[in-house]
Design a protein around this motif. Structure first.
Motif, short mmCIF file in Angstrom:
data_model
loop_
_atom_site.label_atom_id
_atom_site.label_comp_id
_atom_site.label_asym_id
_atom_site.label_seq_id
_atom_site.Cartn_x
_atom_site.Cartn_y
_atom_site.Cartn_z
N VAL A 173 0.84 -1.21 0.00
CA VAL A 173 0.00 0.00 0.00
C VAL A 173 0.87 1.25 0.00
O VAL A 173 0.60 2.21 -0.71
N GLY A 174 1.93 1.25 0.82
CA GLY A 174 2.78 2.44 0.89
C GLY A 174 4.06 2.13 1.64
O GLY A 174 4.28 1.02 2.14
N GLU A 175 4.98 3.13 1.69
CA GLU A 175 6.25 2.99 2.37
C GLU A 175 6.51 4.27 3.14
O GLU A 175 6.18 5.38 2.71
N SER A 176 7.06 4.12 4.34
CA SER A 176 7.32 5.26 5.20
C SER A 176 8.66 5.05 5.90
O SER A 176 9.34 4.03 5.69
N VAL A 177 9.05 6.07 6.73
CA VAL A 177 10.32 6.03 7.45
C VAL A 177 10.03 6.12 8.94
O VAL A 177 9.24 6.98 9.38
N LEU A 178 10.65 5.21 9.70
CA LEU A 178 10.51 5.24 11.15
C LEU A 178 11.59 6.13 11.74
O LEU A 178 12.78 6.03 11.36
#
Length: 1270
Positions: free
Chosen positions: A863-868
């Motif tokens: 669905v998507g990609e993010s940064v922790l």
């Protein structure tokens, strides 16, 4: 006996073989009764020709007065009038009388017999004592007999017999009677056999002429029937029946040949039109009227068949086989109808029905006359066929004569009835007095409509009851269907429907498609006349979907339903509910997504495959499926793991679709019931097997066939259980208040259709499809049960966090990646939510300021990609989570490092180098498959829970280390082995060994190379250090081994240290042992079989230490401390035999260079270079180990072992000698206790002779072998 009158021949059972009597008639009359009674008492063996089996028969005779007219004429073939024996009776005792009258009378009698060719005769001379007394001048009896024999019996002396005083009761009389009767029976049987054999030969000759022109079947019939009469006269009914069966078969074959064009001329007499059809005549032994017609050649086919069967019936009843009569009768009636058609005989329409009806009732009444009621009821299986056939023919007559129609017979029907009754003729005299005669029943049934109905119903119900009683329900229902047709023609559809429904049940259960269609059409007509709207519409729906009807008929029935659905009365709002199996068939159902497991408020679609059976397109106002909701699965309890499970997990049962990954449910046969358009396939397969009949003599094949071994399963009745193939008779109920999957305004085309539904998923739980309903106006077609069970699940999942390694084994000491997976479930991760991880010193988390994270949908699609964002403090590592919607998955990876502890875990049974067990401490460390493991637990605080989550990770130590202490006299070495037990190759550098306490006088000198070493999987690296000390070595050493390692794939990156700690105790060498073998005196080398000398030298190398001084095991004498040692010489290689004592105790001074020598004899067993016996088993024996009490047997050593010390010489110490002698001094017979033994440490004893070998030469063989040869 009536000698004056000759009666005509009557063909009944009273006929007997004829015997003529000549001579003195008054004499014979006086003896007739006795003769007639005694003749049949004794049986006689009847031997016949052509290999037929002999039989025992009782002979009887019809004695008549001799007349010339009785003698057979030329060409007369009647056996019943043939005299088989001729007798002459006389009681003459006077010679003069004999010469004057008797002799002449005998001559005339003999001449007549010769004239007619009769050679079977007997002369009987009756002797009476009364006549002898009156005649004093007569000659002796033998003179009369001699004269008769000389005159008439020259060559046949047995033809003359004497009967003495036949009227007296004496032994002589009885003996005379017995001899006479035996002679009479013998002659009568001989004559009978001879004449019967000649008759049979003539009959066969006549039969073989049947292909010649002019041959007549009627003439041959009379000849063979004559033979049957003779057998019947002898009470051989089976043989008589065979004659009639042969005639029956011969006539049948001629008729069959005529049907294929090979006709005989004499058959033309049987092709005459039938004028009389009065049925069978079975109440007379012989129907003389029909017999005369056959004899004259004027009999019709029915006359011949009737007479032939009447004779067969009579004989079968004599044989007490009445039930065979019924079977033969039923076969006869059917065959006669076919034979009349083959011969093209002109018969009045209905005449055959009259003949069959009368014949059936005649046979039934004949059987009733010879059986009681109980027998009839028990054997109704034999008679029910005749009842049913009579019912069928009576119905045919009723239809022909107009007695079944609602308007009654017309004038034409009445004329036809009169013609039929005229062919019956007048009633027979034997049935005229009977009120229930077949003649009266038929005449009464054809007289009016009411009487016909009475008799027809009476016969029909009687036959049906019999069929039900014997379990033939199919036949009973077939009669019921015939009754239904009768009621329909009478205008009574209510009664007709009940019988038709019963027949339909049988047809449907057995899969008879065409009868089902025909019966349903009749039921529809009844229901329409009775205004049964709902039932009529249901039947019309079945007929509209029936492929066995024409398209016009199917459309007509379909239009009936559509017309009713579109024109609803205003005052009727109640819908008519019909079963869907007649309207459409559910074929398959497919889920989207295929798993049929979704979360709350997710999209789930169902594609329904429906096959319309209607011949035209039908518009549905609504198509709906009711759904039952339950919390049996999923629901509030959540799910243990992610999405899973397949709808229809209970899809078992016959015909159920398989659980396939496509999410498709298949329905058997296109639905749950059979609409009747196709025959239902049988659940059982045919088990056909070949059957051969071979000759027992030469194994040749006589016949072959096929037999079905599971016929009992294929043809078994299904009436006891309710059938699924017919619509339920009860009302179909719709579930109230259920959730619905529905779609409006759907047009079903003929054939396959696809309809898409959107399933409700608002609440968690299990949804089960229960019913399917199609609405057409005011008609609803309902599928009450969907089978196999179809389900889908809606779940509400709790958030879950899992931490899993990316590899099979996490390795300690190296950075390892672990995967964090968050399944959000019903929780929505908001901005600012973070995971809090507790930090531990043993496993720090390696991270950067950010880490990529991936968001996946519930189906696994990205669905998507993010940064922790990661922030770390001394105790907590915080990771900010990106916003994630419910029922999604968040994945990211972190690197962790698990430090290797200095003292890795050891197995529980691992010993230190001094032999002591290492203490086992409880911890999270353990070994697994050769690799030591470390369990680490991380506490994680999640934003959706107030409780912490513990994540457990297991790390594997990649190395396994062990150490050993090596000795070379007083020099000591430490060896450390490092083994790679992981699947990764490592580089090792900087291996070192240190003593933790840093003893000043101890130096560890490395003997290892400093180069970098590559250690592959499973390989081991050995490192060696020499211990050098200036003074006394320490009692205990705490050693630390360290080496740096780095994975081979990482190149020259940073190395990680690996430490291994261990402890050494008692490292100094206390004793040295040296063994030396020398040959026996006078020999230069050791030889096999020769005794050699073994000397064991034990030397003390170290001074008395403080630790030994504190030990209480030493003995002090004259200022010198001694200790007791036990030695043992053992040869494990079996090369040496130790002679004498192999072990013993010695007293050893505790001082440097103190030496003790032990000598013994050994014998080499094999030649060659042999290793020396092992003499290193040296053990300490504390003095308190010798108790004063008598020890146990198993803890003692034998006296001879201790006496070895007494005999030892040249010991190294006088004190030792004295101590040894003190042990074996007093009480030489006493068994000493075995002292407690304590082993030395691994480096405290050094064997100087280890690896030493001795050369042994073979001995010289001086034996003489004596061989004796014989």
């Amino acid at each position: 006996m009536e000698p004056e009158e000759e009666k005509p021949i009557i063909y009944t059972m009273e006929n007997k073989p004829i015997v003529t009597c000549a001579g003195d008639q008054s004499l014979f009359t006086s003896l007739y009764n006795s003769l007639a009674q005694q003749l049949s008492r004794e049986p006689m063996e009847w031997r016949r020709s052509y290999g037929r089996a002999p039989k025992m028969i009782h002979l009887e005779a019809n004695f008549v007065q001799f007349k010339e007219d009785l003698l057979p004429k030329e060409g007369n073939k009647a056996l019943l009038t043939f005299p088989f024996l001729h007798m002459y009776w006389t009681d003459c005792c006077d010679t003069e009388v004999y010469k004057s009258s008797v002799k002449e009378d005998m001559l005339r009698w003999q001449n007549l017999l010769r004239l007619h060719g009769s050679v079977d005769w007997l002369i009987v001379v009756v002797e009476s004592d009364g006549k002898k007394k009156n005649k004093t001048n007569i000659l002796p009896r033998t003179s009369i007999m001699d004269k008769i024999r000389n005159d008439f019996c020259n060559k046949q002396s047995d033809r003359c017999v004497v009967l003495s005083d036949p009227l007296k009761d004496s032994s002589r009389t009885q003996e005379s009677w017995s001899s006479f009767l035996t002679k009479l029976r013998t002659l009568l049987l001989m004559s009978f056999t001879k004449n019967l054999g000649k008759f049979e030969d003539d009959m066969r000759t006549l039969r073989e002429k049947r292909t010649e022109p002019g041959w007549s079947f009627c003439e041959y019939f009379m000849v063979q029937e004559e033979l049957a009469f003779v057998f019947e006269m002898l009470q051989q009914f089976e043989d008589a029946l065979v004659q009639y069966d042969e005639l029956d078969a011969l006539f049948t074959q001629y008729v069959l040949n005529f049907g294929v064009g090979d006709g005989a001329n004499w058959l033309s007499s049987f092709c005459a039109p039938v004028r009389s059809w009065n049925g069978l005549v079975l109440r007379r032994p012989i129907d003389m009227e029909k017999r005369e017609q056959i004899q004259r050649g004027q009999a019709s086919l029915l006359d011949l068949r009737s007479y032939l069967f009447s004779r067969q019936c009579t004989l079968l009843i004599f044989l007490q086989r009445p039930w065979e009569v019924t079977h033969r009768a039923l076969e006869l009636l059917h065959n006669c109808v076919q034979e009349l058609r083959l011969l093209e005989v002109s018969v009045l329409q209905g005449a055959l029905d009259c003949w069959v009806f009368l014949s059936c009732l005649e046979v039934l009444q004949r059987i009733e006359g010879c059986c009681d009621q109980a027998q009839l009821e028990a054997n109704c299986t034999h008679t029910v066929g005749l009842w049913a056939y009579a019912t069928e023919k009576l119905k045919s007559l009723g239809s022909l004569c107009g007695l079944v129609s609602t308007n009654g017979p017309d004038s034409e029907d009445l004329n036809r009835t009169v013609d039929l009754l005229a062919g019956l003729g007048t009633e027979r005299p034997e049935t005229a007095s009977s009120l229930q005669s077949p003649y009266k029943k038929l005449k009464e049934a054809l007289s009016s409509v009411e009487t016909f109905e009475k008799h027809y119903l009476e016969l029909s119900h009687a036959a049906m009851e019999m069929y039900r009683a014997i379990g033939r329900l199919r036949s009973a229902r077939l009669l019921g269907k015939s009754l239904a047709e009768f009621y329909m023609r009478k205008g009574d559809p209510k009664r007709a429907e009940a019988f038709l429904q019963d027949s339909l049940l049988s047809y449907v259960s057995e899969g008879w498609a065409l009868p089902v269609t025909h019966t349903r059409k009749q039921i529809a007509d009844c229901q329409k006349q009775l205004n049964q709207t709902e039932e009529y519409l249901q039947t019309s729906a079945l007929l509209a979907g029936d492929d066995h009807l024409t398209d016009e008929e199917r459309k007509r029935y379909c239009q009936e339903i559509l017309t009713f659905a579109s024109h609803a009365p205003d005052n009727q709002v109640q819908k008519v509910v019909l079963t869907m199996s007649a309207f459409a068939q559910l074929q398959q159902l497919q889920f989207r997504p295929p798993a049929a497991v979704v979360h709350v408020d997710a999209d789930l679609q169902l594609e329904l495959g429906l096959r319309s059976l209607m011949p035209v397109a039908v518009r549905l106002e609504q198509l709906a499926a009711s759904v039952h909701f339950s919390l049996e699965k999923g629901g509030a309890r959540g799910r243990a793991s992610g999405v899973g499970g397949v709808a229809g997990g209970r899809r078992g049962g016959p015909g159920a679709g398989q659980d396939v990954p496509t999410g498709t449910v298949l329905f058997s046969g296109g639905g749950e019931s059979w609409g009747g358009s196709h025959p239902r396939p049988s659940a059982q397969a045919l088990e056909l097997h070949e059957m051969q009949d071979r000759s027992p003599s030469d194994s040749s094949l006589n016949s072959a066939g096929v037999v079905c071994k599971n016929m009992h399963l294929l043809l078994r009745r299904n009436d006891s259980s309710a059938s699924l193939d017919t619509p339920s008779s009860g009302p179909i109920s719709l579930e109230e208040g259920a959730q619905l999957l529905k779609t409006d305004d759907v047009t079903l085309l003929p054939g396959n259709n696809s309809i898409l539904f959107t399933a409700p998923s608002g609440e968690p739980g299990t949804y089960t499809l229960r019913q399917l309903c199609a609405t057409v106006g005011r008609v609803q077609f309902v599928l009450p049960h969907i089978y196999p069970i179809v389900q889908y699940e809606v779940y509400s999942q709790e958030p879950q966090l899992t931490v899993l390694p990316l590899t099979d084994n996490l390795l300690a000491g190296l950075p390892q990646k672990v995967k964090f997976t968050i399944v959000t479930g019903h929780y929505s991760i908001k901005k600012g939510d973070a995971l809090q991880l507790s930090n531990t010193d043993s496993m720090p988390i390696l991270h950067s300021s950010s880490c990529p994270a991936h968001i996946l949908s519930s189906s696994g699609d990205p669905v998507g990609e993010s940064v922790l964002l990661i922030q770390s403090s001394e105790k907590v590592t915080s990771m900010s989570l990106p916003p994630t919607p419910p029922y999604h998955t968040l994945e990211f990876q972190l690197e962790v490092l698990c430090h290797i502890p200095s003292a890795p875990p050891r197995p529980e049974n691992e010993r230190l180098t001094n032999g002591q067990l290492r203490p086992h401490a409880k911890s999270g460390n353990h070994t697994n498959a050769g690799m030591a493991t470390i369990d680490q637990k991380v506490s994680i605080d999640c934003p959706w829970s107030i409780y912490s989550t513990l994540a457990a990770l297991t790390f594997h130590i990649p190395f396994k280390a062990k150490h050993s202490l090596l000795s070379a006299d007083k020099r000591k070495y430490i060896q450390v082995c490092v083994q790679n037990v992981s699947q990764v190759n490592f580089h090792l550098v900087d291996q070192s060994l240190e003593e933790r306490h840093q003893a000043s006088k101890l130096e560890l000198q490395s003997l290892n190379s400093k180069a970098k070493k590559l250690l592959y999987t499973g390989q081991a690296l050995y490192c060696l250090w020499e211990m050098v000390w200036a003074g006394e070595p320490p009692p205990c050493l705490q050693c630390v081994f360290s080496v740096s390692f780095s994975p081979d794939a990482a190149g020259d990156s940073a190395f990680t240290p690996f430490r291994y700690e261990f402890q050494l105790e008692s490292v100094s060498t206390l004793y040295s042992v040296r063994a030396e073998i020398t040959p026996s005196p006078g020999a230069e080398q050791c030889h096999t079989g020769a005794l050699c000398r073994l000397e064991v030298c034990i030397t003390r190398l170290a001074e008395l230490s403080e630790a030994e001084r504190e030990d209480g095991s030493l003995t002090e004498s004259d200022g010198l401390c001694t200790t007791k040692l036990m030695y043992e010489v053992v040869d494990n290689s079996s090369n040496w035999a130790v002679c004498g004592k192999s072990s013993g105790l010695v007293s050893m001074p505790v001082a440097a260079s103190a030496t003790h020598r032990v000598q013994m004899e050994v014998m080499p067993l094999f030649a060659g270079t042999c290793p020396s016996p092992k003499s290193s088993s040296l053990n300490t024996c504390p003095h308190y180990a010798i108790p004063a009490i008598q020890p146990e047997t198993d803890s003692c050593i034998e006296n001879d072992n201790i006496s070895l010390l007494d005999e030892q010489a040249e010991t190294g110490s006088i004190r030792s000698r004295g101590s040894v002698q003190s042990l074996g001094g007093a009480e030489p017979q006493r068994v000493l206790p075995m002292p407690r033994l304590e082993p030395f440490g691994a480096g405290q004893v050094f064997s100087c002779s280890q690896g030493q070998q001795v050369l042994v030469l073979p001995s010289t063989d001086r034996h003489v072998l004596e061989v004796n040869v014989t």
